[in-house]
Design a protein around this motif. Sequence first.
Motif, PDB file in Angstrom:
ATOM      1  N   VAL A  59       0.857  -1.185   0.000  1.00  0.00           N
ATOM      2  CA  VAL A  59       0.000   0.000   0.000  1.00  0.00           C
ATOM      3  C   VAL A  59       0.891   1.231   0.000  1.00  0.00           C
ATOM      4  O   VAL A  59       1.933   1.256   0.649  1.00  0.00           O
ATOM      5  N   CYS A  60       0.495   2.231  -0.774  1.00  0.00           N
ATOM      6  CA  CYS A  60       1.189   3.515  -0.778  1.00  0.00           C
ATOM      7  C   CYS A  60       0.223   4.534  -0.185  1.00  0.00           C
ATOM      8  O   CYS A  60      -0.867   4.746  -0.713  1.00  0.00           O
ATOM      9  N   THR A  61       0.611   5.141   0.927  1.00  0.00           N
ATOM     10  CA  THR A  61      -0.295   5.983   1.698  1.00  0.00           C
ATOM     11  C   THR A  61       0.399   7.248   2.181  1.00  0.00           C
ATOM     12  O   THR A  61       1.622   7.270   2.307  1.00  0.00           O
ATOM     13  N   ASN A  62      -0.394   8.263   2.490  1.00  0.00           N
ATOM     14  CA  ASN A  62       0.184   9.446   3.134  1.00  0.00           C
ATOM     15  C   ASN A  62       0.326   9.227   4.644  1.00  0.00           C
ATOM     16  O   ASN A  62       0.858  10.078   5.343  1.00  0.00           O
ATOM     17  N   ALA A  63      -0.153   8.100   5.151  1.00  0.00           N
ATOM     18  CA  ALA A  63      -0.022   7.647   6.548  1.00  0.00           C
ATOM     19  C   ALA A  63      -0.840   8.442   7.550  1.00  0.00           C
ATOM     20  O   ALA A  63      -0.808   8.158   8.741  1.00  0.00           O
ATOM     21  N   ILE A  64      -1.603   9.409   7.091  1.00  0.00           N
ATOM     22  CA  ILE A  64      -2.372  10.256   8.002  1.00  0.00           C
ATOM     23  C   ILE A  64      -3.424   9.452   8.760  1.00  0.00           C
ATOM     24  O   ILE A  64      -3.686   9.702   9.939  1.00  0.00           O
ATOM     25  N   TYR A  77      -1.921  -9.108   7.592  1.00  0.00           N
ATOM     26  CA  TYR A  77      -2.065  -9.549   6.199  1.00  0.00           C
ATOM     27  C   TYR A  77      -0.770  -9.384   5.403  1.00  0.00           C
ATOM     28  O   TYR A  77      -0.772  -9.543   4.181  1.00  0.00           O
ATOM     29  N   ASN A  78       0.323  -9.065   6.105  1.00  0.00           N
ATOM     30  CA  ASN A  78       1.636  -8.968   5.473  1.00  0.00           C
ATOM     31  C   ASN A  78       1.630  -7.995   4.288  1.00  0.00           C
ATOM     32  O   ASN A  78       2.146  -8.297   3.206  1.00  0.00           O
ATOM     33  N   VAL A  79       1.030  -6.831   4.503  1.00  0.00           N
ATOM     34  CA  VAL A  79       0.972  -5.786   3.479  1.00  0.00           C
ATOM     35  C   VAL A  79       2.144  -4.836   3.711  1.00  0.00           C
ATOM     36  O   VAL A  79       2.261  -4.242   4.782  1.00  0.00           O
ATOM     37  N   THR A  80       3.024  -4.719   2.724  1.00  0.00           N
ATOM     38  CA  THR A  80       4.130  -3.775   2.852  1.00  0.00           C
ATOM     39  C   THR A  80       3.586  -2.357   2.689  1.00  0.00           C
ATOM     40  O   THR A  80       2.558  -2.134   2.037  1.00  0.00           O
ATOM     41  N   VAL A  81       4.273  -1.388   3.273  1.00  0.00           N
ATOM     42  CA  VAL A  81       3.773  -0.014   3.299  1.00  0.00           C
ATOM     43  C   VAL A  81       4.841   0.936   2.773  1.00  0.00           C
ATOM     44  O   VAL A  81       5.995   0.890   3.206  1.00  0.00           O
ATOM     45  N   SER A  82       4.446   1.797   1.854  1.00  0.00           N
ATOM     46  CA  SER A  82       5.265   2.930   1.435  1.00  0.00           C
ATOM     47  C   SER A  82       4.514   4.199   1.808  1.00  0.00           C
ATOM     48  O   SER A  82       3.304   4.299   1.583  1.00  0.00           O
ATOM     49  N   VAL A  83       5.246   5.147   2.387  1.00  0.00           N
ATOM     50  CA  VAL A  83       4.638   6.395   2.837  1.00  0.00           C
ATOM     51  C   VAL A  83       5.118   7.541   1.950  1.00  0.00           C
ATOM     52  O   VAL A  83       6.307   7.643   1.646  1.00  0.00           O
ATOM     53  N   LEU A 115       3.278   2.647  12.658  1.00  0.00           N
ATOM     54  CA  LEU A 115       3.726   1.468  11.916  1.00  0.00           C
ATOM     55  C   LEU A 115       4.948   0.850  12.578  1.00  0.00           C
ATOM     56  O   LEU A 115       5.022  -0.366  12.777  1.00  0.00           O
ATOM     57  N   ARG A 116       5.910   1.701  12.924  1.00  0.00           N
ATOM     58  CA  ARG A 116       7.139   1.192  13.538  1.00  0.00           C
ATOM     59  C   ARG A 116       6.863   0.517  14.879  1.00  0.00           C
ATOM     60  O   ARG A 116       7.531  -0.458  15.236  1.00  0.00           O
ATOM     61  N   ALA A 117       5.877   1.004  15.609  1.00  0.00           N
ATOM     62  CA  ALA A 117       5.527   0.390  16.894  1.00  0.00           C
ATOM     63  C   ALA A 117       5.029  -1.038  16.701  1.00  0.00           C
ATOM     64  O   ALA A 117       5.134  -1.867  17.609  1.00  0.00           O
ATOM     65  N   ILE A 120       6.609  -2.603  11.675  1.00  0.00           N
ATOM     66  CA  ILE A 120       6.557  -2.378  10.230  1.00  0.00           C
ATOM     67  C   ILE A 120       7.480  -1.206   9.905  1.00  0.00           C
ATOM     68  O   ILE A 120       7.260  -0.093  10.376  1.00  0.00           O
ATOM     69  N   GLU A 121       8.515  -1.456   9.130  1.00  0.00           N
ATOM     70  CA  GLU A 121       9.400  -0.378   8.689  1.00  0.00           C
ATOM     71  C   GLU A 121       8.956   0.036   7.289  1.00  0.00           C
ATOM     72  O   GLU A 121       9.168  -0.697   6.321  1.00  0.00           O
ATOM     73  N   PRO A 122       8.318   1.184   7.167  1.00  0.00           N
ATOM     74  CA  PRO A 122       7.777   1.563   5.867  1.00  0.00           C
ATOM     75  C   PRO A 122       8.866   2.030   4.912  1.00  0.00           C
ATOM     76  O   PRO A 122       9.916   2.527   5.323  1.00  0.00           O
ATOM     77  N   GLY A 123       8.573   1.856   3.632  1.00  0.00           N
ATOM     78  CA  GLY A 123       9.369   2.511   2.610  1.00  0.00           C
ATOM     79  C   GLY A 123       8.935   3.963   2.536  1.00  0.00           C
ATOM     80  O   GLY A 123       7.969   4.382   3.177  1.00  0.00           O
ATOM     81  N   LEU A 124       9.645   4.734   1.748  1.00  0.00           N
ATOM     82  CA  LEU A 124       9.326   6.154   1.640  1.00  0.00           C
ATOM     83  C   LEU A 124       9.370   6.566   0.179  1.00  0.00           C
ATOM     84  O   LEU A 124      10.263   6.145  -0.563  1.00  0.00           O
ATOM     85  N   ILE A 125       8.397   7.366  -0.212  1.00  0.00           N
ATOM     86  CA  ILE A 125       8.371   7.929  -1.556  1.00  0.00           C
ATOM     87  C   ILE A 125       8.264   9.443  -1.428  1.00  0.00           C
ATOM     88  O   ILE A 125       7.360   9.958  -0.759  1.00  0.00           O
TER      89      ILE A 125
END
Length: 197
Positions: A59-64, A77-83, A115-117, A120-125
């Motif tokens: 998922v690519c999200t603004n994380a808000i 659900y093992n969904v990777t996250v990019s913020v 996420l980190r708590a 989950i270590e998110p990617g960044l865009i």
Amino acid sequence: EDAFCERLEQHIEEFELDHFVLIFHGGEPLLFPKHRFVEFQEKLLDIEDRTGCEISRGVCTNAILIDQEWADMLKSYNVTVSVSLDGPPDIHDKYRVDFKGRGTHADTLRGIECLRAEGIEPGLISVCNPQTDPEQVLSYVVEKLHIKEFDILPPDATHSDNPPQISDYFIKLFDVWYDKYAAQGVRIRTLDAMIQG
């Protein structure tokens, strides 16, 4: 989503795929109601069971909107996250604002921490802004957020938009990355692609 899942399963079977990558992108994909997100993930798991195809999800999200419940669901659900985060507050908040015109940097950081708590270590865009200094973005992402793998993308535009030139930005980005950060193991996907090209 039922029609999508049906079509996805047909595609996997038709091409005998053993792996498929599915990215939830925006607008803002976390506007999707939580209960429907769970139902959708369960349907994807059922497709995996029936076809034997692994469906990697991101998922690519603004994380808000990320809260404890979202973080739990993404992890389970093992969904990777990019913020999406464009740099320090003075850069990010100039263009990424809420409906009241307020900058969203602090809310995005809160989502990253949530996420980190959960481990989950998110990617960044980040989106390239040629009016800014790429060194400011790099130092913020690497030294303040402690993220070593991310991407800086050209802004969305067509020729009719008459976008500003981005070549000087990317040249300086490369120079700063090469001189200060490459030896630290920092990776920027766009630069990797340019080098490989």
